[in-house]
Scaffold this motif. Sequence first.
Motif, PDB file in Angstrom:
ATOM      1  N   LYS A 222      28.712  35.199  35.222  1.00  0.00           N
ATOM      2  CA  LYS A 222      30.062  35.332  35.786  1.00  0.00           C
ATOM      3  C   LYS A 222      30.136  36.519  36.732  1.00  0.00           C
ATOM      4  O   LYS A 222      30.740  36.447  37.797  1.00  0.00           O
ATOM      5  CB  LYS A 222      31.084  35.507  34.655  1.00  0.00           C
ATOM      6  N   ARG A 223      29.501  37.613  36.339  1.00  0.00           N
ATOM      7  CA  ARG A 223      29.485  38.813  37.192  1.00  0.00           C
ATOM      8  C   ARG A 223      28.664  38.566  38.454  1.00  0.00           C
ATOM      9  O   ARG A 223      29.050  38.994  39.545  1.00  0.00           O
ATOM     10  CB  ARG A 223      28.948  40.005  36.409  1.00  0.00           C
ATOM     11  N   VAL A 224      27.521  37.885  38.306  1.00  0.00           N
ATOM     12  CA  VAL A 224      26.697  37.568  39.480  1.00  0.00           C
ATOM     13  C   VAL A 224      27.469  36.621  40.400  1.00  0.00           C
ATOM     14  O   VAL A 224      27.437  36.754  41.621  1.00  0.00           O
ATOM     15  CB  VAL A 224      25.332  36.964  39.064  1.00  0.00           C
ATOM     16  N   LYS A 225      28.195  35.676  39.805  1.00  0.00           N
ATOM     17  CA  LYS A 225      29.002  34.734  40.594  1.00  0.00           C
ATOM     18  C   LYS A 225      30.073  35.477  41.391  1.00  0.00           C
ATOM     19  O   LYS A 225      30.289  35.183  42.576  1.00  0.00           O
ATOM     20  CB  LYS A 225      29.640  33.702  39.669  1.00  0.00           C
ATOM     21  N   ALA A 226      30.721  36.444  40.773  1.00  0.00           N
ATOM     22  CA  ALA A 226      31.741  37.236  41.486  1.00  0.00           C
ATOM     23  C   ALA A 226      31.103  37.983  42.654  1.00  0.00           C
ATOM     24  O   ALA A 226      31.662  38.030  43.750  1.00  0.00           O
ATOM     25  CB  ALA A 226      32.415  38.208  40.527  1.00  0.00           C
ATOM     26  N   TRP A 227      29.913  38.538  42.432  1.00  0.00           N
ATOM     27  CA  TRP A 227      29.190  39.215  43.521  1.00  0.00           C
ATOM     28  C   TRP A 227      28.869  38.218  44.630  1.00  0.00           C
ATOM     29  O   TRP A 227      29.064  38.501  45.809  1.00  0.00           O
ATOM     30  CB  TRP A 227      27.903  39.845  42.976  1.00  0.00           C
ATOM     31  N   GLY A 228      28.391  37.019  44.270  1.00  0.00           N
ATOM     32  CA  GLY A 228      28.042  35.997  45.253  1.00  0.00           C
ATOM     33  C   GLY A 228      29.239  35.584  46.102  1.00  0.00           C
ATOM     34  O   GLY A 228      29.113  35.398  47.314  1.00  0.00           O
ATOM     35  N   LYS A 229      30.384  35.441  45.480  1.00  0.00           N
ATOM     36  CA  LYS A 229      31.596  35.090  46.231  1.00  0.00           C
ATOM     37  C   LYS A 229      31.965  36.207  47.208  1.00  0.00           C
ATOM     38  O   LYS A 229      32.430  35.953  48.309  1.00  0.00           O
ATOM     39  CB  LYS A 229      32.761  34.814  45.281  1.00  0.00           C
ATOM     40  N   GLU A 230      31.731  37.432  46.791  1.00  0.00           N
ATOM     41  CA  GLU A 230      32.053  38.576  47.636  1.00  0.00           C
ATOM     42  C   GLU A 230      31.148  38.654  48.860  1.00  0.00           C
ATOM     43  O   GLU A 230      31.613  38.914  49.966  1.00  0.00           O
ATOM     44  CB  GLU A 230      31.914  39.864  46.811  1.00  0.00           C
ATOM     45  N   VAL A 231      29.846  38.395  48.674  1.00  0.00           N
ATOM     46  CA  VAL A 231      28.902  38.562  49.788  1.00  0.00           C
ATOM     47  C   VAL A 231      28.662  37.277  50.568  1.00  0.00           C
ATOM     48  O   VAL A 231      28.191  37.319  51.700  1.00  0.00           O
ATOM     49  CB  VAL A 231      27.549  39.146  49.317  1.00  0.00           C
ATOM     50  N   GLY A 232      28.931  36.117  49.975  1.00  0.00           N
ATOM     51  CA  GLY A 232      28.720  34.838  50.650  1.00  0.00           C
ATOM     52  C   GLY A 232      27.345  34.248  50.376  1.00  0.00           C
ATOM     53  O   GLY A 232      26.421  34.939  49.938  1.00  0.00           O
ATOM     54  N   SER A 233      27.217  32.960  50.642  1.00  0.00           N
ATOM     55  CA  SER A 233      26.000  32.222  50.287  1.00  0.00           C
ATOM     56  C   SER A 233      24.771  32.695  51.055  1.00  0.00           C
ATOM     57  O   SER A 233      23.679  32.800  50.497  1.00  0.00           O
ATOM     58  CB  SER A 233      26.207  30.724  50.486  1.00  0.00           C
ATOM     59  N   GLU A 234      24.927  32.989  52.336  1.00  0.00           N
ATOM     60  CA  GLU A 234      23.764  33.401  53.128  1.00  0.00           C
ATOM     61  C   GLU A 234      23.225  34.740  52.659  1.00  0.00           C
ATOM     62  O   GLU A 234      22.015  34.923  52.510  1.00  0.00           O
ATOM     63  CB  GLU A 234      24.111  33.430  54.618  1.00  0.00           C
ATOM     64  N   ARG A 235      24.107  35.682  52.409  1.00  0.00           N
ATOM     65  CA  ARG A 235      23.668  37.003  51.932  1.00  0.00           C
ATOM     66  C   ARG A 235      23.068  36.886  50.531  1.00  0.00           C
ATOM     67  O   ARG A 235      22.095  37.561  50.205  1.00  0.00           O
ATOM     68  CB  ARG A 235      24.848  37.982  51.951  1.00  0.00           C
ATOM     69  N   ALA A 236      23.631  36.014  49.691  1.00  0.00           N
ATOM     70  CA  ALA A 236      23.097  35.822  48.341  1.00  0.00           C
ATOM     71  C   ALA A 236      21.661  35.303  48.402  1.00  0.00           C
ATOM     72  O   ALA A 236      20.777  35.809  47.700  1.00  0.00           O
ATOM     73  CB  ALA A 236      23.988  34.866  47.547  1.00  0.00           C
TER      74      ALA A 236
END
Length: 117
Positions: free
Chosen positions: A22-36
Amino acid sequence: SYEEILRMLGFSEDDIARVLWKRVKAWGKEVGSERAIEFFQGLDKDKSGLIDEHELMAALNELGMRCDGLHIVKCMLKVADESGDGLLSYEEILRMLGFSEDDIARVLWKRVKAWGK
């Protein structure tokens, strides 16, 4: 560590794995798919396109979510590993982070085109 706090609160290993995702998902939403994907590619030491338990642990540490052992990371792999091979593909990671199929296809196609250059 965050993991120790959750254990003291009575969370099971599977619950801890879900909380960390859940925490990683929140980070992913913040940075976007390309940055992830760029982030995970940078941790893919053997450049296989797959993330193993050690690479996932490195990702968590890099994101400030230190895990004390591989047992929680293995639980995290189980939660997200759709193919059952014990590894996470970039596609499985993007799905776990909650990105749409269209976004996943766009990002992966961009990676394929860059790889061909």
